[in-house]
Design a protein around this motif. Sequence first.
Motif, PDB file in Angstrom:
ATOM      1  N   MET A  55      -7.537 -14.076 -13.000  1.00  0.00           N
ATOM      2  CA  MET A  55      -8.000 -14.182 -11.618  1.00  0.00           C
ATOM      3  C   MET A  55      -7.076 -15.070 -10.784  1.00  0.00           C
ATOM      4  O   MET A  55      -6.945 -14.869  -9.581  1.00  0.00           O
ATOM      5  CB  MET A  55      -9.429 -14.735 -11.570  1.00  0.00           C
ATOM      6  N   ASN A  56      -6.439 -16.045 -11.414  1.00  0.00           N
ATOM      7  CA  ASN A  56      -5.491 -16.883 -10.687  1.00  0.00           C
ATOM      8  C   ASN A  56      -4.240 -16.111 -10.278  1.00  0.00           C
ATOM      9  O   ASN A  56      -3.551 -16.499  -9.342  1.00  0.00           O
ATOM     10  CB  ASN A  56      -5.099 -18.100 -11.530  1.00  0.00           C
ATOM     11  N   ARG A  57      -3.922 -15.018 -10.953  1.00  0.00           N
ATOM     12  CA  ARG A  57      -2.752 -14.210 -10.625  1.00  0.00           C
ATOM     13  C   ARG A  57      -3.011 -13.238  -9.473  1.00  0.00           C
ATOM     14  O   ARG A  57      -2.079 -12.688  -8.912  1.00  0.00           O
ATOM     15  CB  ARG A  57      -2.312 -13.395 -11.835  1.00  0.00           C
ATOM     16  N   VAL A  58      -4.268 -13.003  -9.136  1.00  0.00           N
ATOM     17  CA  VAL A  58      -4.619 -12.038  -8.097  1.00  0.00           C
ATOM     18  C   VAL A  58      -4.385 -12.649  -6.722  1.00  0.00           C
ATOM     19  O   VAL A  58      -4.787 -13.780  -6.456  1.00  0.00           O
ATOM     20  CB  VAL A  58      -6.096 -11.602  -8.237  1.00  0.00           C
ATOM     21  N   ASP A  59      -3.737 -11.879  -5.835  1.00  0.00           N
ATOM     22  CA  ASP A  59      -3.505 -12.318  -4.468  1.00  0.00           C
ATOM     23  C   ASP A  59      -4.607 -11.726  -3.596  1.00  0.00           C
ATOM     24  O   ASP A  59      -4.679 -10.506  -3.418  1.00  0.00           O
ATOM     25  CB  ASP A  59      -2.132 -11.850  -3.993  1.00  0.00           C
ATOM     26  N   PHE A  60      -5.458 -12.574  -3.045  1.00  0.00           N
ATOM     27  CA  PHE A  60      -6.602 -12.103  -2.277  1.00  0.00           C
ATOM     28  C   PHE A  60      -6.305 -11.929  -0.798  1.00  0.00           C
ATOM     29  O   PHE A  60      -7.160 -11.525  -0.041  1.00  0.00           O
ATOM     30  CB  PHE A  60      -7.784 -13.067  -2.439  1.00  0.00           C
ATOM     31  N   LYS A  61      -5.092 -12.238  -0.365  1.00  0.00           N
ATOM     32  CA  LYS A  61      -4.768 -12.111   1.053  1.00  0.00           C
ATOM     33  C   LYS A  61      -4.622 -10.637   1.424  1.00  0.00           C
ATOM     34  O   LYS A  61      -3.894  -9.898   0.776  1.00  0.00           O
ATOM     35  CB  LYS A  61      -3.466 -12.831   1.360  1.00  0.00           C
ATOM     36  N   GLU A  62      -5.335 -10.230   2.446  1.00  0.00           N
ATOM     37  CA  GLU A  62      -5.223  -8.855   2.917  1.00  0.00           C
ATOM     38  C   GLU A  62      -4.026  -8.751   3.841  1.00  0.00           C
ATOM     39  O   GLU A  62      -3.744  -9.657   4.624  1.00  0.00           O
ATOM     40  CB  GLU A  62      -6.490  -8.452   3.666  1.00  0.00           C
ATOM     41  N   PRO A  63      -3.294  -7.636   3.795  1.00  0.00           N
ATOM     42  CA  PRO A  63      -2.154  -7.479   4.702  1.00  0.00           C
ATOM     43  C   PRO A  63      -2.651  -7.312   6.142  1.00  0.00           C
ATOM     44  O   PRO A  63      -3.728  -6.767   6.383  1.00  0.00           O
ATOM     45  CB  PRO A  63      -1.468  -6.213   4.207  1.00  0.00           C
ATOM     46  N   GLU A  64      -1.848  -7.797   7.066  1.00  0.00           N
ATOM     47  CA  GLU A  64      -2.216  -7.645   8.470  1.00  0.00           C
ATOM     48  C   GLU A  64      -2.088  -6.180   8.876  1.00  0.00           C
ATOM     49  O   GLU A  64      -1.370  -5.400   8.245  1.00  0.00           O
ATOM     50  CB  GLU A  64      -1.318  -8.520   9.335  1.00  0.00           C
ATOM     51  N   LYS A  65      -2.769  -5.811   9.959  1.00  0.00           N
ATOM     52  CA  LYS A  65      -2.775  -4.412  10.378  1.00  0.00           C
ATOM     53  C   LYS A  65      -1.377  -3.928  10.760  1.00  0.00           C
ATOM     54  O   LYS A  65      -1.055  -2.769  10.606  1.00  0.00           O
ATOM     55  CB  LYS A  65      -3.738  -4.211  11.528  1.00  0.00           C
ATOM     56  N   SER A  66      -0.507  -4.811  11.253  1.00  0.00           N
ATOM     57  CA  SER A  66       0.834  -4.394  11.639  1.00  0.00           C
ATOM     58  C   SER A  66       1.692  -4.082  10.411  1.00  0.00           C
ATOM     59  O   SER A  66       2.636  -3.303  10.492  1.00  0.00           O
ATOM     60  CB  SER A  66       1.511  -5.482  12.482  1.00  0.00           C
ATOM     61  N   GLU A  67       1.359  -4.674   9.244  1.00  0.00           N
ATOM     62  CA  GLU A  67       2.129  -4.426   8.033  1.00  0.00           C
ATOM     63  C   GLU A  67       1.722  -3.132   7.347  1.00  0.00           C
ATOM     64  O   GLU A  67       2.494  -2.565   6.589  1.00  0.00           O
ATOM     65  CB  GLU A  67       1.953  -5.589   7.064  1.00  0.00           C
ATOM     66  N   VAL A  68       0.524  -2.650   7.586  1.00  0.00           N
ATOM     67  CA  VAL A  68       0.036  -1.441   6.944  1.00  0.00           C
ATOM     68  C   VAL A  68       0.625  -0.230   7.649  1.00  0.00           C
ATOM     69  O   VAL A  68       0.525  -0.084   8.862  1.00  0.00           O
ATOM     70  CB  VAL A  68      -1.512  -1.377   6.976  1.00  0.00           C
ATOM     71  N   ARG A  69       1.255   0.654   6.864  1.00  0.00           N
ATOM     72  CA  ARG A  69       1.841   1.870   7.433  1.00  0.00           C
ATOM     73  C   ARG A  69       0.973   3.060   7.038  1.00  0.00           C
ATOM     74  O   ARG A  69       0.844   3.363   5.851  1.00  0.00           O
ATOM     75  CB  ARG A  69       3.245   2.091   6.910  1.00  0.00           C
TER      76      ARG A  69
END
Length: 89
Positions: A55-69
């Motif tokens: 669980m410490n290896r998981v990145d919980f930050k969601e990408p911003e809408k501008s980064e999503v293609r």
Amino acid sequence: MHDMSASVSVAMAHLVPLAQEVDENKVTPGVLGFVVFAAMAVAVWGLMKSMSRHMNRVDFKEPEKSEVRPAASADATSGSAGRSTPDGD
């Protein structure tokens, strides 16, 4: 055969007073129950430690809408459409 039954009766005579002290309605798990419980406790501890590490290896930050293609999925499907077939078509 007669000697064996005599020794059994002598052993029972010595064990009967000990058995009367034990409550007949009470059942204890004994050493085997402790070993099984201890093994399960060690297994749960190991699983919790492993889960914490994963669980410490998981990145919980969601990408911003501008980064999503939105075209990213279209690129993946069109890349396989441009391949030629094995028979040369």
